[in-house]
Structures are given as structure tokens and as C-alpha cells.
Write a protein that holds these residues in place. Sequence first.
Motif, PDB file in Angstrom:
ATOM      1  N   UNK A  32       0.844  -1.190   0.000  1.00 51.84           N
ATOM      2  CA  UNK A  32       0.000   0.000   0.000  1.00 51.84           C
ATOM      3  C   UNK A  32       0.883   1.245   0.000  1.00 51.84           C
ATOM      4  N   UNK A  33       0.284   2.377  -0.307  1.00 57.57           N
ATOM      5  CA  UNK A  33       1.027   3.628  -0.277  1.00 57.57           C
ATOM      6  C   UNK A  33       1.507   3.948   1.140  1.00 57.57           C
ATOM      7  N   UNK A  42       8.974   8.521   5.160  1.00 58.79           N
ATOM      8  CA  UNK A  42       8.322   9.793   4.824  1.00 58.79           C
ATOM      9  C   UNK A  42       6.826   9.677   5.072  1.00 58.79           C
ATOM     10  N   UNK A  43       6.135  10.797   5.023  1.00 60.61           N
ATOM     11  CA  UNK A  43       4.681  10.764   5.187  1.00 60.61           C
ATOM     12  C   UNK A  43       4.031  10.376   3.852  1.00 60.61           C
ATOM     13  N   UNK A  44       2.828   9.799   3.899  1.00 62.27           N
ATOM     14  CA  UNK A  44       2.132   9.486   2.653  1.00 62.27           C
ATOM     15  C   UNK A  44       1.956  10.714   1.752  1.00 62.27           C
ATOM     16  N   UNK A  67       0.034  11.647  -1.967  1.00 62.36           N
ATOM     17  CA  UNK A  67      -0.454  10.357  -1.512  1.00 62.36           C
ATOM     18  C   UNK A  67      -1.594  10.386  -0.523  1.00 62.36           C
ATOM     19  N   UNK A  68      -1.805  11.511   0.149  1.00 63.13           N
ATOM     20  CA  UNK A  68      -2.912  11.601   1.108  1.00 63.13           C
ATOM     21  C   UNK A  68      -4.156  12.224   0.485  1.00 63.13           C
ATOM     22  N   UNK A  69      -4.164  12.345  -0.842  1.00 65.36           N
ATOM     23  CA  UNK A  69      -5.307  12.914  -1.559  1.00 65.36           C
ATOM     24  C   UNK A  69      -5.677  11.993  -2.719  1.00 65.36           C
TER      25      UNK A  69
END
Length: 160
Positions: A32-33, A42-44, A67-69
Amino acid sequence: MAEELRGRERVLRAADALGLDVTIVDRPAAASLPEAAAALGISPAAIVKSLVVRRRAGDYLFALVPGDEQISWPKLRAAAGANKLVLPPADEAFEATGYTRGTITPLGSTAAWPVFAAPGIRGRRVSMGAGEHGASLFVNGDELLAALDAEVLDITEPLP
């Protein structure tokens, strides 16, 4: 295997031609991402998803999304001036870019499709596909957007 090596080489050659300072890091496979982000430390949000999107037969664009969108289809349609946009099947995405899903990047794509990017890529170092599985490219987001002549617009919405 040779195809994967060609993908990485294409990415590096394209980055060099654009004057981009990039680093490619090998990483373990991720399911998964968020798992990929954790493996990279790192952060998504710092992982940029490079999505190839079909406007009509033979006409595509790249959407660069943190990645968080996720893509907001109404916003992307308005930005692209299209009534209908779709994510093509994997074989069609490969034909349009020369990269398999999970490795797609505008860098070294077999065609220079227009790039639409979310503002969240600005002002940070980001990671994205590097042309082969198990590899991630790191680049300055502002420099990437400038080099790709990306249209930076609000084209996303939060993940559910």
C-alpha cells in the motif's frame, strides 16, 4: 528484468535532460502507499501518485497527486477542459507511457503528455515512481513542476 532497467535509465536520462537533481532509492515491495511511505521514512503526503488519465482515444494527461489525496474528477475535468476522463486499463496505460502501473512517471514517458498537478507538491521534496517496481525517485517538488511545465491547480480532494 531488462525492461525494468530500461525504465530506470529512461527516468534518469529524462531528469538529466531537464536539469533535475534526482535520487533513486531501492525499497522493498509495499502492499500500500502508507506501507511504501513507512519504508521510505516519509509521510504518505510526500509520495506523489503519477496517474495517466485518458481524455479521449489516443489523448492522455498526467495527474500528479499527493499520496494523502485523490483526484477530484469534477475539478480535473474542468482543468483539462474535458467532459469525460477515465483511468485507462493497465495495458493502455503502458502503451501511453511505456511504464507499468506502480512505476508510472512523466519523466521518460514515451510521450510528453500534459501534466496537471496538485498544489500540495509545492515546497517539499517528494517521492514518486522511478520507472520500475521497487524503486522510488526523490526530487524537489517545485523543480519537478517547473521542469514538467505542469499546470498546478486544485485537482484533488481528501481521501475518504
